[in-house]
Write an enzyme that holds these catalytic residues in place. Structure first.
Site, PDB file in Angstrom:
ATOM      1  CE  LYS A  13     -13.796  -4.860  26.339  1.00 32.37           C
ATOM      2  NZ  LYS A  13     -13.532  -4.264  24.770  1.00 32.37           N
ATOM      3  NE  ARG A  88      -9.672  -8.290  23.234  1.00 35.09           N
ATOM      4  CZ  ARG A  88      -9.658  -7.262  23.775  1.00 35.09           C
ATOM      5  NH1 ARG A  88      -9.350  -7.410  24.655  1.00 35.09           N
ATOM      6  NH2 ARG A  88      -9.432  -6.068  23.271  1.00 35.09           N
ATOM      7  NE  ARG A 127      -9.204   4.288  23.556  1.00 33.95           N
ATOM      8  CZ  ARG A 127      -9.459   3.142  23.727  1.00 33.95           C
ATOM      9  NH1 ARG A 127      -9.928   2.803  24.509  1.00 33.95           N
ATOM     10  NH2 ARG A 127      -8.489   2.352  23.474  1.00 33.95           N
ATOM     11  NE  ARG A 160      -3.915   1.356  23.264  1.00 35.46           N
ATOM     12  CZ  ARG A 160      -5.445   0.503  23.558  1.00 35.46           C
ATOM     13  NH1 ARG A 160      -6.219   0.696  24.552  1.00 35.46           N
ATOM     14  NH2 ARG A 160      -5.802   0.038  23.379  1.00 35.46           N
ATOM     15  NE  ARG A 171      -8.227  -1.759  18.966  1.00 33.89           N
ATOM     16  CZ  ARG A 171      -8.024  -0.956  19.985  1.00 33.89           C
ATOM     17  NH1 ARG A 171      -8.011  -0.407  19.601  1.00 33.89           N
ATOM     18  NH2 ARG A 171      -8.620  -1.166  21.329  1.00 33.89           N
TER      19      ARG A 171
HETATM   20  P1  AMP Z   1      -7.792  -3.481  24.710  1.00 28.47           P
HETATM   21  O1  AMP Z   1      -7.290  -2.270  25.626  1.00 28.47           O
HETATM   22  O2  AMP Z   1      -8.438  -4.331  25.930  1.00 28.47           O
HETATM   23  O3  AMP Z   1      -8.727  -2.940  23.486  1.00 28.47           O
HETATM   24  O4  AMP Z   1      -6.745  -4.621  24.278  1.00 28.47           O
HETATM   25  C1  AMP Z   1      -5.523  -4.211  23.933  1.00 28.47           C
HETATM   26  C2  AMP Z   1      -4.840  -5.004  22.583  1.00 28.47           C
HETATM   27  O5  AMP Z   1      -4.278  -6.348  23.148  1.00 28.47           O
HETATM   28  C3  AMP Z   1      -5.681  -6.355  21.612  1.00 28.47           C
HETATM   29  O6  AMP Z   1      -6.050  -5.662  20.408  1.00 28.47           O
HETATM   30  C4  AMP Z   1      -5.233  -7.521  21.787  1.00 28.47           C
HETATM   31  O7  AMP Z   1      -3.555  -6.945  20.912  1.00 28.47           O
HETATM   32  C5  AMP Z   1      -4.693  -7.607  22.819  1.00 28.47           C
HETATM   33  N1  AMP Z   1      -5.331  -8.156  23.868  1.00 28.47           N
HETATM   34  C6  AMP Z   1      -5.733  -8.219  25.313  1.00 28.47           C
HETATM   35  N2  AMP Z   1      -6.957  -8.641  25.837  1.00 28.47           N
HETATM   36  C7  AMP Z   1      -6.315  -9.594  24.778  1.00 28.47           C
HETATM   37  C8  AMP Z   1      -7.039 -11.130  24.825  1.00 28.47           C
HETATM   38  N3  AMP Z   1      -8.369 -11.757  25.717  1.00 28.47           N
HETATM   39  N4  AMP Z   1      -6.446 -12.020  23.864  1.00 28.47           N
HETATM   40  C9  AMP Z   1      -5.663 -11.707  23.055  1.00 28.47           C
HETATM   41  N5  AMP Z   1      -5.520 -10.575  22.940  1.00 28.47           N
HETATM   42  C10 AMP Z   1      -5.723  -9.611  24.125  1.00 28.47           C
END
Ligand code: AMP
Length: 214
Positions: A13, A88, A127, A160, A171
């Site tokens: 994404k 999400r 990553r 990360r 996740r």
């Molecule tokens: P991402 O980089 O999109 O994988 O997001 C990393 C982390 O940020 C996720 O595992 C959540 O802990 C938090 N996060 C990102 N977007 C959301 C969302 N829409 N709702 C809740 N937590 C989020």
């Protein structure tokens, strides 16, 4: 043009969203990036979000809903935007709908990217990210020119916390339970498109741009 991207972690994404945002000249609001920046800068938001993120859990809904509302109502969002990582879950999607009604705007395209778990785990576990600017690399697919050093700013690269194997599994579980059901929320809409993102990112981007411009 207003676009929503959703899909499992590691599906691409971020990569596809930022490329499309440059092509369309509209901002991308990626909740994960916004939260990681807050963590790096040790703001109140970052401090409260960090433990959820490190454990692969969702940050509380009211926090991310507020973050997104502030962005989509800002001046920079006037000509359009891409949402990456929001909504999400179904509650966030319902709140997004309310925000859109309040602003009298619509989402033009909803893009659901999918890939097999094996590909997702391989992408996530390889990553690397820059501590300073957040730019992303992959050990095998897009390695930095110099080991551990960011090509963009010279910052130090790290893995990360949430890209470590146990957290990846968590996740993916949270994705299945909370985010995957969003496809049922959106799939009846004309603007919904499911894209197979198992293959080459170039091919995925071509399919994406054909759909978005169609
Ligand atoms: P991402 O980089 O999109 O994988 O997001 C990393 C982390 O940020 C996720 O595992 C959540 O802990 C938090 N996060 C990102 N977007 C959301 C969302 N829409 N709702 C809740 N937590 C989020």
């Amino acid at each position: 043009m207003r676009i929503v991207f959703f899909g499992p972690p590691g599906v691409g994404k971020g990569t596809q969203g930022s490329r499309l945002s440059k092509a369309l000249n509209i901002p991308v609001f990626a909740t994960g990036d916004i939260l990681r920046k807050a963590v790096r800068e040790k703001t109140a938001l970052g401090l409260s979000a960090k433990s959820f993120m490190d454990e692969g859990k969702f940050v509380p809904d009211d926090v991310v809903i507020g973050m997104i509302e502030a962005r989509i109502t800002a001046e920079e969002a006037k000509s359009g935007f891409i949402l990456d990582g929001f909504p999400r879950n179904v509650l966030q999607a319902k709140n997004l709908d309310k925000m859109l009604i309040k602003q009298s705007i619509n989402i033009d395209k909803v893009v659901f990217l999918v890939a097999e778990d094996k590909a997702l785990v391989e992408r996530l576990s390889g990553r690397l990210q820059c501590k300073a600017c957040g730019f992303g690399f992959h050990r095998h697919y897009s390695p930095p020119r110099v080991d551990h050093i960011c090509d963009q700013c010279g910052g130090e690269l790290y893995q990360r916390e949430d890209d470590q194997e146990e957290v990846i599994a968590q996740r993916l579980r949270v994705y299945q339970e909370q985010t995957q059901p969003l496809s049922a929320y959106y799939e009846h809409q004309d603007n919904f498109c499911l894209i197979d993102a198992n293959g080459d990112p170039e091919q995925v981007y071509r399919t994406l741009t054909e759909w978005v411009s169609g």
